[in-house]
Motif scaffolding. Structure first.
Motif, PDB file in Angstrom:
ATOM      1  N   ASP A  53       6.806   0.267   7.827  1.00 52.37           N
ATOM      2  CA  ASP A  53       5.724  -0.455   7.673  1.00 52.37           C
ATOM      3  C   ASP A  53       4.678  -0.231   8.757  1.00 52.37           C
ATOM      4  O   ASP A  53       3.550   0.022   8.166  1.00 52.37           O
ATOM      5  CB  ASP A  53       6.259  -2.123   8.308  1.00 52.37           C
ATOM      6  N   ILE A  54       5.004   0.506  10.048  1.00 51.49           N
ATOM      7  CA  ILE A  54       3.951   0.999  10.725  1.00 51.49           C
ATOM      8  C   ILE A  54       3.442   2.161  10.159  1.00 51.49           C
ATOM      9  O   ILE A  54       2.171   2.304  10.115  1.00 51.49           O
ATOM     10  CB  ILE A  54       4.717   1.307  12.229  1.00 51.49           C
ATOM     11  N   ALA A  55       4.181   3.000   9.608  1.00 55.80           N
ATOM     12  CA  ALA A  55       3.696   4.271   8.848  1.00 55.80           C
ATOM     13  C   ALA A  55       2.860   4.083   7.841  1.00 55.80           C
ATOM     14  O   ALA A  55       1.679   4.613   7.480  1.00 55.80           O
ATOM     15  CB  ALA A  55       4.895   5.179   8.471  1.00 55.80           C
ATOM     16  N   THR A  56       3.112   2.914   7.022  1.00 57.53           N
ATOM     17  CA  THR A  56       2.344   2.607   5.826  1.00 57.53           C
ATOM     18  C   THR A  56       0.972   2.090   6.335  1.00 57.53           C
ATOM     19  O   THR A  56      -0.164   2.362   5.841  1.00 57.53           O
ATOM     20  CB  THR A  56       2.955   1.662   4.791  1.00 57.53           C
ATOM     21  N   VAL A  58      -0.530   2.688   9.285  1.00 58.70           N
ATOM     22  CA  VAL A  58      -1.099   3.859   9.867  1.00 58.70           C
ATOM     23  C   VAL A  58      -1.924   4.689   8.722  1.00 58.70           C
ATOM     24  O   VAL A  58      -3.260   5.145   8.901  1.00 58.70           O
ATOM     25  CB  VAL A  58      -0.320   4.623  10.781  1.00 58.70           C
ATOM     26  N   ALA A  59      -1.149   5.008   7.739  1.00 55.70           N
ATOM     27  CA  ALA A  59      -1.674   5.539   6.637  1.00 55.70           C
ATOM     28  C   ALA A  59      -2.748   5.170   6.035  1.00 55.70           C
ATOM     29  O   ALA A  59      -3.926   5.634   5.780  1.00 55.70           O
ATOM     30  CB  ALA A  59      -0.445   5.946   5.511  1.00 55.70           C
ATOM     31  N   ARG A  60      -2.949   3.795   5.732  1.00 51.98           N
ATOM     32  CA  ARG A  60      -3.854   2.884   5.232  1.00 51.98           C
ATOM     33  C   ARG A  60      -5.047   2.917   6.168  1.00 51.98           C
ATOM     34  O   ARG A  60      -6.331   3.067   5.857  1.00 51.98           O
ATOM     35  CB  ARG A  60      -3.493   1.573   5.002  1.00 51.98           C
ATOM     36  N   ALA A  61      -5.136   2.892   7.591  1.00 53.22           N
ATOM     37  CA  ALA A  61      -6.045   2.998   8.487  1.00 53.22           C
ATOM     38  C   ALA A  61      -6.580   4.295   8.492  1.00 53.22           C
ATOM     39  O   ALA A  61      -7.864   4.380   8.811  1.00 53.22           O
ATOM     40  CB  ALA A  61      -5.648   2.544   9.934  1.00 53.22           C
ATOM     41  N   ALA A  62      -5.778   5.283   8.316  1.00 58.96           N
ATOM     42  CA  ALA A  62      -6.279   6.826   8.377  1.00 58.96           C
ATOM     43  C   ALA A  62      -7.473   7.167   7.319  1.00 58.96           C
ATOM     44  O   ALA A  62      -8.091   7.709   7.528  1.00 58.96           O
ATOM     45  CB  ALA A  62      -5.193   7.688   8.208  1.00 58.96           C
ATOM     46  N   VAL A  63      -7.381   6.333   6.268  1.00 60.84           N
ATOM     47  CA  VAL A  63      -8.311   6.460   5.077  1.00 60.84           C
ATOM     48  C   VAL A  63      -9.835   6.229   5.789  1.00 60.84           C
ATOM     49  O   VAL A  63     -10.861   6.643   5.176  1.00 60.84           O
ATOM     50  CB  VAL A  63      -7.872   5.701   3.908  1.00 60.84           C
ATOM     51  N   ALA A 280       1.278  -4.619  12.208  1.00 58.20           N
ATOM     52  CA  ALA A 280       2.761  -4.151  11.577  1.00 58.20           C
ATOM     53  C   ALA A 280       3.910  -4.719  12.412  1.00 58.20           C
ATOM     54  O   ALA A 280       4.892  -5.351  11.924  1.00 58.20           O
ATOM     55  CB  ALA A 280       3.016  -2.792  11.176  1.00 58.20           C
ATOM     56  N   ALA A 281       4.018  -4.676  13.526  1.00 57.28           N
ATOM     57  CA  ALA A 281       4.807  -5.072  14.454  1.00 57.28           C
ATOM     58  C   ALA A 281       5.062  -6.567  14.526  1.00 57.28           C
ATOM     59  O   ALA A 281       6.191  -6.903  14.633  1.00 57.28           O
ATOM     60  CB  ALA A 281       4.584  -4.508  15.986  1.00 57.28           C
ATOM     61  N   LEU A 282       3.824  -7.146  14.611  1.00 54.10           N
ATOM     62  CA  LEU A 282       3.903  -8.586  14.530  1.00 54.10           C
ATOM     63  C   LEU A 282       4.604  -9.440  13.366  1.00 54.10           C
ATOM     64  O   LEU A 282       5.173 -10.312  13.260  1.00 54.10           O
ATOM     65  CB  LEU A 282       2.690  -9.198  14.594  1.00 54.10           C
TER      66      LEU A 282
END
Length: 378
Positions: A53-56, A58-63, A280-282
């Motif tokens: 979930d964190i990876a997904t 972060v990938a969205r934020a990276a855009v 994501a952690a929350l």
């Protein structure tokens, strides 16, 4: 004529503030050993589902990294308010929440906003060793009272010291680091009322970095927020949430206090990536906090074992235990390190602190400590 070294650099270079010259930066030893129990980390990392979930996220934020993040981190404040509301019947709203890069930055921002030249920050020793550094860095006078022999607060002493020194900020960890001692609600009330009598109505910061590890029946200071407008309760995602590497600390307080901190915060201080990771952690809070009960049980078992060995151990509501006393605590610390176990040489003379790790790590600690004591070290 100014003296200089052979390379032609003037003596006294760089032009560091005089009170900072010769000081070493804060930091516990970072050593590559098999059992690391020195910085109160959570030994259990995020699950595969949480990592995904964190990876997904972060990938969205990276855009969107070509754009600045939401500088008010609106979604994260709402999520943190929802999480904190579990610990108080009064609820927490987003306007009462502030966050920064670790609780260290939260504390520094509080001192930037409410401390400064001509003002006083106050705590009671032994306590977290970074507090005087926050004061130093913001040119706030540091005043330190004392705790009782069992590391509880002497409320009469605390009230008198606050009345005498008129602090603008009182810093109180609960559970206390390095002792693990929790503050009872009545102590928080006494200190908030004493600070409120100051000419400038000082704020009282209850630092609950280890709050999730408190024993059953120990309330959070969050419950007292409606009673004391000068109360601040801080938390971190580094410990119970097992996110020490993410660097996210936060607080709950009156909206006016949060607004005051916004004046001193740097622009866009929480990156889009940090916000995404924390959100994501929350979403996985029940799962991440699922290991807290195990760590509490391991802590209690460790405290009982240490006492069975004839050692003194402070009552702990945290994920660590302070134990002693040793004639030469450094010899004990070194003996453990020689056996691959790293703990922390911190707190009053003669005492050592061990973080609570996995069952296997605590077994290794117990075996190493038994060997050290059998050899007569410390």
């Amino acid at each position: 004529m100014t003296s200089s070294d052979p390379a032609g650099t003037p003596a006294g270079w760089p032009p560091l503030r005089a009170e900072l010259r010769g000081l070493e930066p804060y930091g516990a030893p970072q050593l590559d050993v098999p059992v690391q129990l020195n910085v109160n980390e959570n030994p259990y990392g995020p699950s595969a589902a949480c990592v995904a979930d964190i990876a997904t996220a972060v990938a969205r934020a990276a855009v969107t990294l070509n754009r600045y993040p939401d500088r008010e981190f609106t979604e994260l404040r709402a999520a943190l308010a929802g999480y904190l509301s579990r610990d108080t019947p009064h609820g927490i709203v987003p306007g009462q929440v502030w966050a920064a890069n670790g609780s260290n930055e939260v504390m520094l921002q509080l001192l930037q906003a409410f401390g400064g030249p001509g003002r006083v920050a106050l705590s009671f020793a032994p306590t977290y060793s970074m507090y005087p550094e926050y004061a130093r860095d913001t040119m706030t006078e540091w005043v330190q009272g004392h705790r009782e022999s069992d590391f509880a607060l002497d409320l009469d002493h605390a009230r008198d010291l606050i009345k005498e020194r008129q602090p603008s900020v009182v810093l109180l960890p609960s559970p206390n680091n390095p002792t693990g001692t929790a503050l009872p609600p009545e102590a928080v009330t006494v200190l908030c009322e004493a600070a409120a009598e100051n000419e400038q109505t000082g704020i009282v910061v209850v630092d609950e970095a280890y709050g999730e590890f408190r024993r059953s029946g120990t309330p959070s200071a969050l419950e007292l927020l409606p009673q004391h407008r000068n109360l601040v309760v801080s938390r971190t995602m580094s410990k119970a949430f097992a996110l020490a590497g993410a660097r996210l600390g936060y607080l709950a307080a009156a909206p006016e206090i949060c607004d005051a901190i916004r004046v001193v915060r740097l622009p866009y201080h929480l990156s889009a990536v940090t916000q995404a990771v924390a959100l994501a952690a929350l979403r996985h809070a029940p799962e991440l906090l699922g290991k807290v009960d195990e760590l509490r049980a391991e802590r209690d078992a460790t405290v009982a074992w240490l006492r069975d060995q004839g050692l003194s151990v402070a009552e702990s509501d945290a994920n660590f235990a302070l134990f002693g006393t040793f004639a030469d605590r450094h010899a004990v610390w070194q003996g453990l390190l020689d056996r691959g176990v790293l703990i922390r040489e911190v707190g009053p003379d003669g005492w050592l602190r061990v973080s609570i790790g996995t069952t296997e790590e605590m077994t290794a600690f117990k075996q190493a400590l038994t060997e050290v004591r059998e050899e007569g070290q410390g």
